[in-house]
Design a protein around this motif. Structure first.
Motif, mmCIF file in Angstrom:
data_model
loop_
_atom_site.group_PDB
_atom_site.id
_atom_site.type_symbol
_atom_site.label_atom_id
_atom_site.label_comp_id
_atom_site.label_asym_id
_atom_site.label_seq_id
_atom_site.Cartn_x
_atom_site.Cartn_y
_atom_site.Cartn_z
ATOM 1 N N THR A 262 0.403 35.650 14.190
ATOM 2 C CA THR A 262 -0.134 36.805 14.260
ATOM 3 C C THR A 262 -1.423 37.127 15.041
ATOM 4 O O THR A 262 -1.668 38.085 15.985
ATOM 5 C CB THR A 262 -0.445 37.626 12.775
ATOM 6 O OG1 THR A 262 0.872 37.234 11.956
ATOM 7 C CG2 THR A 262 -0.998 38.794 12.672
ATOM 8 N N ALA A 263 -2.412 36.102 15.040
ATOM 9 C CA ALA A 263 -3.288 35.923 15.670
ATOM 10 C C ALA A 263 -2.979 36.194 17.450
ATOM 11 O O ALA A 263 -3.717 36.763 18.118
ATOM 12 C CB ALA A 263 -4.358 34.616 15.318
ATOM 13 N N LEU B 41 1.321 37.872 5.181
ATOM 14 C CA LEU B 41 1.666 37.576 3.942
ATOM 15 C C LEU B 41 3.162 36.797 4.197
ATOM 16 O O LEU B 41 3.798 37.153 5.029
ATOM 17 C CB LEU B 41 2.222 38.643 3.142
ATOM 18 C CG LEU B 41 1.038 39.888 2.965
ATOM 19 C CD1 LEU B 41 1.481 41.191 2.226
ATOM 20 C CD2 LEU B 41 -0.482 39.187 2.317
ATOM 21 N N GLY B 42 3.312 36.061 3.175
ATOM 22 C CA GLY B 42 5.032 35.662 3.088
ATOM 23 C C GLY B 42 5.898 36.816 2.558
ATOM 24 O O GLY B 42 5.399 37.819 2.489
ATOM 25 N N PRO B 43 7.062 36.451 2.861
ATOM 26 C CA PRO B 43 8.184 37.720 2.361
ATOM 27 C C PRO B 43 8.172 37.943 0.985
ATOM 28 O O PRO B 43 8.657 38.992 0.680
ATOM 29 C CB PRO B 43 9.428 36.838 2.722
ATOM 30 C CG PRO B 43 9.107 35.429 2.660
ATOM 31 C CD PRO B 43 7.800 35.243 2.799
ATOM 32 N N GLN B 44 7.473 37.263 0.013
ATOM 33 C CA GLN B 44 7.647 37.749 -1.175
ATOM 34 C C GLN B 44 6.673 37.024 -2.251
ATOM 35 O O GLN B 44 6.123 36.061 -1.897
ATOM 36 C CB GLN B 44 9.043 37.488 -1.933
ATOM 37 C CG GLN B 44 9.289 35.910 -2.122
ATOM 38 C CD GLN B 44 10.668 35.474 -2.665
ATOM 39 O OE1 GLN B 44 11.260 34.822 -2.058
ATOM 40 N NE2 GLN B 44 10.870 36.272 -3.627
ATOM 41 N N GLY C 294 7.097 38.418 14.104
ATOM 42 C CA GLY C 294 8.555 37.859 13.705
ATOM 43 C C GLY C 294 8.604 37.830 12.047
ATOM 44 O O GLY C 294 7.793 37.861 11.263
ATOM 45 N N PRO C 295 9.667 37.248 11.682
ATOM 46 C CA PRO C 295 9.950 37.196 10.250
ATOM 47 C C PRO C 295 9.014 36.129 9.688
ATOM 48 O O PRO C 295 8.661 35.035 10.116
ATOM 49 C CB PRO C 295 11.372 36.502 10.197
ATOM 50 C CG PRO C 295 12.084 36.917 11.292
ATOM 51 C CD PRO C 295 11.107 36.938 12.416
#
Length: 309
Positions: free
Chosen positions: A188-189, A207-210, A282-283
């Motif tokens: 992200t950076a 964040l993580g996905p959940q 990305g994911p």
């Protein structure tokens, strides 16, 4: 010119290769600020300009930020001083240099929690948010990477998981919260630093996905490691005593305890995972994926090898 601070740390060593790979095609030059240039990967040493020194030092950041268009800012952990000094005190020379040298964009590593009831008494997080305000007041366009706890914190528990099948923290066993892999923070950076079309001041949750509770983490670790893993909750007073016993600054320890208490009260909860104010890198890395790729080798390593990591 993009300047990267803390390029050999957990996030920086993942960020640097991303920028080294992408920068030439975009005509970007790279400069790093590092105390010990020998710790830089040999493959990148000839592809970046090196400023030797601490980025908390006024003379060092004066050299580092001359001609800089963008800066990746990360305050290294310092448990020898109070939180305000560790974050804003360390950052103050850089904030002056941002303004003096007309740095346009800064991406900083920060924390979730802004705007929550817990943020005013969240110890290290409160200090991190105050650092964000200091940077924003310098006049730069600023994006604070608002992070929850890292998956990588569990690597400190690898020995206990290996030997006892136990990991510890201070949160309630059934409290879900977001967690993130440091590789996702780096990605992200990199996206923000390479595409500086953004303006103003804001936060980008990473964040993580959940959301996962400690019991969820134990279940997933059990599945991925192929051995039973359980969670034990550590009382805050026990954490305080242990940290003080290691000789850490008393105010810093209180900052750590206050942060842990605030997280258990929901500091990181309720974050919107809809499209965020920033680039999508990305994911997000799932916890099971991270366990298989990172935690499993650490846990299964021989104790001598693990100690050498």
């Amino acid at each position: 010119m993009i300047v990267i601070t803390a390029p050999t740390g957990n996030i920086g060593r993942r960020l640097l290769p991303l920028l080294v790979e992408a920068a030439p095609a975009l005509g970007e030059e790279l400069r790093v600020v590092v105390r010990d240039p020998a710790r830089l990967p040999e493959a990148v040493r000839g592809r970046v300009e090196v400023v030797t020194g601490s980025h908390g030092d006024a003379a060092t950041v004066e050299r580092a930020f001359t001609g800089a268009d963008a800066v990746f800012w990360l305050v290294p952990p310092d448990a020898s001083v109070a939180p305000d000094e560790a974050y804003s005190g360390f950052t103050r020379p850089a904030a002056r240099a941002f303004a003096a040298h007309g740095v346009g964009h800064v991406v900083g590593v920060s924390a979730l929690g802004r705007g929550t009831p817990q943020a005013a008494r969240a110890g290290l997080v409160t200090a991190s948010l105050a650092m964000d305000d200091l940077i924003a007041d310098s006049g730069v366009a600023y994006r604070a990477l608002a992070n929850p706890s890292f998956f990588e914190n569990l690597l400190e528990e690898a020995g206990s998981i290996r030997e006892n099948g136990v990991f510890t923290d201070t949160a309630a066993a059934d409290r879900p919260a977001p967690l993130v892999a440091v590789a996702d923070i780096a990605a992200t950076a990199a996206a923000l630093l390479l595409d500086r079309s953004w303006t103003g001041v804001g936060s980008v949750p990473v964040l993580g996905p959940q959301d996962l509770s400690p019991d969820d983490l134990a279940r997933i670790m059990t599945e991925e490691l192929g051995r039973p893993v359980r969670y034990e909750r550590q009382p805050l007073e026990e954490l305080r005593s242990a940290l003080l016993g290691h000789g850490l600054d008393e105010a810093f320890v209180e900052g750590m305890v206050d942060m842990k208490r605030a997280k258990d009260q929901g500091l990181d909860s309720g974050v919107d995972r809809s499209p965020q104010a920033g680039p999508q890198a990305g994911p997000a890395t799932g916890f099971a994926q991270w366990c298989a790729q990172t935690l499993r080798p650490a846990v299964l390593a021989a104790p001598e090898a693990a100690d050498a990591r």
